[in-house]
Design a protein around this motif. Structure first.
Motif, mmCIF file in Angstrom:
data_model
loop_
_atom_site.group_PDB
_atom_site.id
_atom_site.type_symbol
_atom_site.label_atom_id
_atom_site.label_comp_id
_atom_site.label_asym_id
_atom_site.label_seq_id
_atom_site.Cartn_x
_atom_site.Cartn_y
_atom_site.Cartn_z
ATOM 1 N N LEU A 381 0.825 -1.209 0.000
ATOM 2 C CA LEU A 381 0.000 0.000 0.000
ATOM 3 C C LEU A 381 0.862 1.263 0.000
ATOM 4 O O LEU A 381 0.567 2.235 -0.713
ATOM 5 N N LEU A 382 1.934 1.249 0.786
ATOM 6 C CA LEU A 382 2.808 2.425 0.831
ATOM 7 C C LEU A 382 3.591 2.593 -0.463
ATOM 8 O O LEU A 382 3.812 3.718 -0.931
ATOM 9 N N ASP A 383 4.026 1.478 -1.073
ATOM 10 C CA ASP A 383 4.708 1.546 -2.371
ATOM 11 C C ASP A 383 3.816 2.206 -3.409
ATOM 12 O O ASP A 383 4.255 3.067 -4.176
ATOM 13 N N ASN A 384 2.557 1.784 -3.462
ATOM 14 C CA ASN A 384 1.615 2.381 -4.410
ATOM 15 C C ASN A 384 1.391 3.861 -4.105
ATOM 16 O O ASN A 384 1.285 4.683 -5.018
ATOM 17 N N ALA A 385 1.304 4.190 -2.817
ATOM 18 C CA ALA A 385 1.094 5.589 -2.430
ATOM 19 C C ALA A 385 2.289 6.453 -2.833
ATOM 20 O O ALA A 385 2.120 7.592 -3.295
ATOM 21 N N VAL A 409 -6.820 0.955 9.714
ATOM 22 C CA VAL A 409 -5.640 1.691 9.258
ATOM 23 C C VAL A 409 -5.965 2.317 7.911
ATOM 24 O O VAL A 409 -6.418 1.621 6.987
ATOM 25 N N GLY A 410 -5.745 3.617 7.794
ATOM 26 C CA GLY A 410 -5.948 4.311 6.528
ATOM 27 C C GLY A 410 -4.633 4.846 5.995
ATOM 28 O O GLY A 410 -3.863 5.450 6.733
ATOM 29 N N ILE A 411 -4.358 4.621 4.715
ATOM 30 C CA ILE A 411 -3.138 5.121 4.064
ATOM 31 C C ILE A 411 -3.578 5.950 2.870
ATOM 32 O O ILE A 411 -4.156 5.421 1.911
ATOM 33 N N ALA A 412 -3.351 7.267 2.932
ATOM 34 C CA ALA A 412 -3.848 8.192 1.916
ATOM 35 C C ALA A 412 -2.696 8.928 1.242
ATOM 36 O O ALA A 412 -1.727 9.327 1.899
ATOM 37 N N ASP A 413 -2.797 9.093 -0.073
ATOM 38 C CA ASP A 413 -1.807 9.863 -0.828
ATOM 39 C C ASP A 413 -2.493 11.054 -1.500
ATOM 40 O O ASP A 413 -3.730 11.162 -1.505
ATOM 41 N N THR A 440 3.749 -5.551 -11.296
ATOM 42 C CA THR A 440 3.331 -6.929 -11.581
ATOM 43 C C THR A 440 1.821 -7.081 -11.538
ATOM 44 O O THR A 440 1.283 -8.086 -12.006
ATOM 45 N N GLY A 441 1.120 -6.091 -10.962
ATOM 46 C CA GLY A 441 -0.321 -6.219 -10.834
ATOM 47 C C GLY A 441 -0.739 -7.158 -9.720
ATOM 48 O O GLY A 441 -1.896 -7.578 -9.662
ATOM 49 N N LEU A 442 0.194 -7.489 -8.816
ATOM 50 C CA LEU A 442 -0.125 -8.432 -7.735
ATOM 51 C C LEU A 442 -0.113 -7.785 -6.353
ATOM 52 O O LEU A 442 -0.517 -8.405 -5.383
ATOM 53 N N GLY A 443 0.361 -6.527 -6.257
ATOM 54 C CA GLY A 443 0.484 -5.898 -4.943
ATOM 55 C C GLY A 443 -0.828 -5.820 -4.194
ATOM 56 O O GLY A 443 -0.937 -6.255 -3.043
ATOM 57 N N LEU A 444 -1.867 -5.282 -4.840
ATOM 58 C CA LEU A 444 -3.160 -5.152 -4.175
ATOM 59 C C LEU A 444 -3.876 -6.491 -4.060
ATOM 60 O O LEU A 444 -4.629 -6.725 -3.107
ATOM 61 N N THR A 468 -6.394 9.619 -2.519
ATOM 62 C CA THR A 468 -6.816 8.212 -2.583
ATOM 63 C C THR A 468 -6.431 7.586 -1.251
ATOM 64 O O THR A 468 -5.284 7.698 -0.818
ATOM 65 N N GLU A 469 -7.380 6.942 -0.613
ATOM 66 C CA GLU A 469 -7.115 6.323 0.690
ATOM 67 C C GLU A 469 -7.564 4.872 0.681
ATOM 68 O O GLU A 469 -8.712 4.571 0.340
ATOM 69 N N PHE A 470 -6.646 3.989 1.051
ATOM 70 C CA PHE A 470 -6.973 2.582 1.259
ATOM 71 C C PHE A 470 -7.163 2.362 2.756
ATOM 72 O O PHE A 470 -6.340 2.817 3.565
ATOM 73 N N VAL A 471 -8.239 1.684 3.097
ATOM 74 C CA VAL A 471 -8.561 1.437 4.501
ATOM 75 C C VAL A 471 -8.568 -0.069 4.758
ATOM 76 O O VAL A 471 -9.239 -0.826 4.047
#
Length: 482
Positions: A381-385, A409-413, A440-444, A468-471
């Motif tokens: 999630l942090l790599d994508n952010a 946990v919320g990670i927002a960019d 690779t399209g596998l992170g998420l 964008t925030e992933f929770v």
């Protein structure tokens, strides 16, 4: 070197190739009538080193190696070729892109030896699949095996990427304290040599008991627990300039070098004025230089201690990152796992000038879980952010509790957001909007499988331009305890 494409091709009736096709596992159970639906097959002569088709360029087709050997590889973004498989006589290939609806193959196929390949175009392939159950069964089995092998290969690559991220992060983070400790140790050696020389010269001066007592008091103050008060850069510069002028006025050598050390340690003119009355001019300079060397030594020892403490902190972070997971039930502090991951990825944030805003709630309970892999979730999630964030930018990490059952946990960019047409696909395996060879399209996909499968939790996201925030929601207690 440019790829050399195979050009020698001719059309042959499937009936003419019946005996050759029957020798292949795929067509061994097919009758001559079954193959009649193929009509004409394109027979391609591929000299060694020539390419039958290129990834993402040529149209997809179903192929069978009648003679020779073919090699399949996937071009990477750095120009290298990722080996996929070796196709020998009698093997079929090319069905995967057709069956999953891709117009072009995802791999390049090249002849290892002079080869002959029978190629069936998409329309005829679908006709064969609909009329010949025996062939259809084998083709689908082959596809399943190849997808499984490709998935395993890609997952392995994803793990290597994660390992590379961990190793690169660790090296970057260890370099700074390591270099600081090395510089401090080198300076400490020089200071000790200089202090020894000054000490011998002071001893030869045959100091009086009062002078020796003055040196002893100064030494006690150096070793005392008092700490200097904080100063602004301007205040420190003014204090150094004033102390340098006074030291030079009383004949002290190296005043320009001595003043910054004394000021940084919190010493002022008032602290050392007594030395002017206690020592004659020929001894005063040596006494103050000896004092400066002693203070500098203490500062350098402190630098070395801080550097080693930083190395120890990094080692502990890596241990938590790599070994926090256990197969048996264990306690998990979410804040600890987040801090460890942030430590490992610290160089990436600095490289892109990204600030981290941590909004950690104080009442977050420790999880009781059998889950594994949570650090991998934060890393992905942090790599994508980081990739999505502008430079410079800010990533916000917040934690909160929902009742007594969930930790969130919320990670927002601050990136451009996920386009609406892509939002339904972000958790699909192999889906990525990054350039070929970068993602690779596998992170998420991995993050979702870990959160939902290992922890019994939930993962979702909201997205709009600029945020964008992933929770991630994790149960406080293991699902089996509920």
């Amino acid at each position: 070197m440019a790829e050399q494409l195979a050009t020698a091709a001719r059309k042959v009736s499937a009936r003419e190739l019946y005996q050759e096709l029957r020798r292949t596992p795929t067509f061994s159970q097919a009758s001559e009538q079954d193959l009649a639906c193929l009509g004409d097959i394109e027979l391609v002569e591929v000299p060694a080193g020539h390419v039958l088709f290129r990834a993402g360029v040529d149209p997809a087709g179903f192929c069978v190696v009648l003679r020779g050997e073919m090699r399949a590889y996937k071009p990477e973004s750095d120009g290298t070729q990722g080996y996929v498989t070796l196709l020998k006589e009698g093997e079929t290939f090319g069905e995967v892109p057709i069956l999953i609806g891709h117009a072009s193959p995802g791999m390049t196929c090249e002849a290892v030896t002079d080869s002959t390949v029978g190629r069936v175009h998409q329309e005829d392939f679908w006709s064969l699949m609909s009329t010949c159950p025996a062939v259809r069964k084998v083709v689908l089995q082959n596809m399943a095996h190849r997808l499984e092998a490709y998935t395993a290969l890609t997952l392995h690559r994803e793990k290597l990427i994660s390992l590379g991220t961990l190793a690169a992060g660790l090296m970057h983070e260890l370099n700074n304290p390591g270099a600081a400790a090395k510089r401090a140790a080198s300076q400490l050696r020089e200071n000790m040599t200089r202090q020894q020389e000054l000490g011998l010269r002071i001893t030869r001066a045959q100091l009086s008991p009062e002078q020796l007592e003055c040196l002893a008091q100064l030494q006690e103050e150096v070793f005392g627990p008092a700490r200097p008060h904080a100063m602004s850069s301007l205040e420190q510069s003014d204090a150094e300039e004033a102390l340098t002028e006074w030291l030079e006025s009383i004949g002290v050598e190296n005043a320009w070098k001595m003043a910054p050390t004394l000021v940084a340690a919190g010493w002022t003119r008032a602290d050392i004025e007594c030395t002017q009355q206690s020592f004659p001019t020929n001894v005063l300079s040596d006494a103050l230089n000896w004092l400066e060397a002693l203070i500098s030594n203490m500062q350098l020892v402190g630098t070395i201690e801080e550097s080693i403490a930083r190395v120890t902190e990094l080692v502990m972070a890596v241990k938590k990152y790599a070994y926090e997971d256990k197969n048996k039930e264990h306690k998990l502090d979410i804040h600890d796992t987040l801090r460890s991951t942030l430590t490992i990825l610290g160089h990436k944030f600095r490289h892109k000038q990204i600030a981290i805003e941590k909004q950690f709630a104080a009442d977050i309970p420790v999880l009781t879980t059998c889950g594994t892999g949570i650090s991998q979730v934060w890393t992905n999630l942090l790599d994508n952010a980081i990739d999505a964030s502008p430079e410079p930018g800010k990533i916000t990490i917040r934690t909160w509790a929902e009742g007594n059952d969930w930790v969130c946990v919320g990670i927002a960019d601050q990136g451009p957001g996920i386009p609406p047409e892509h939002r339904s696909k972000v958790f699909e395996p192999f889906f990525t909007t990054k350039p070929v060879g970068i993602g690779t399209g596998l992170g998420l996909d991995i993050a979702q499988r870990v959160v939902t499968g290992h922890y019994g939790g939930q993962i979702s996201f909201t997205s709009e331009p600029g945020k964008t925030e992933f929770v991630v929601k994790l149960p406080v207690a293991s699902p089996k305890e509920k």
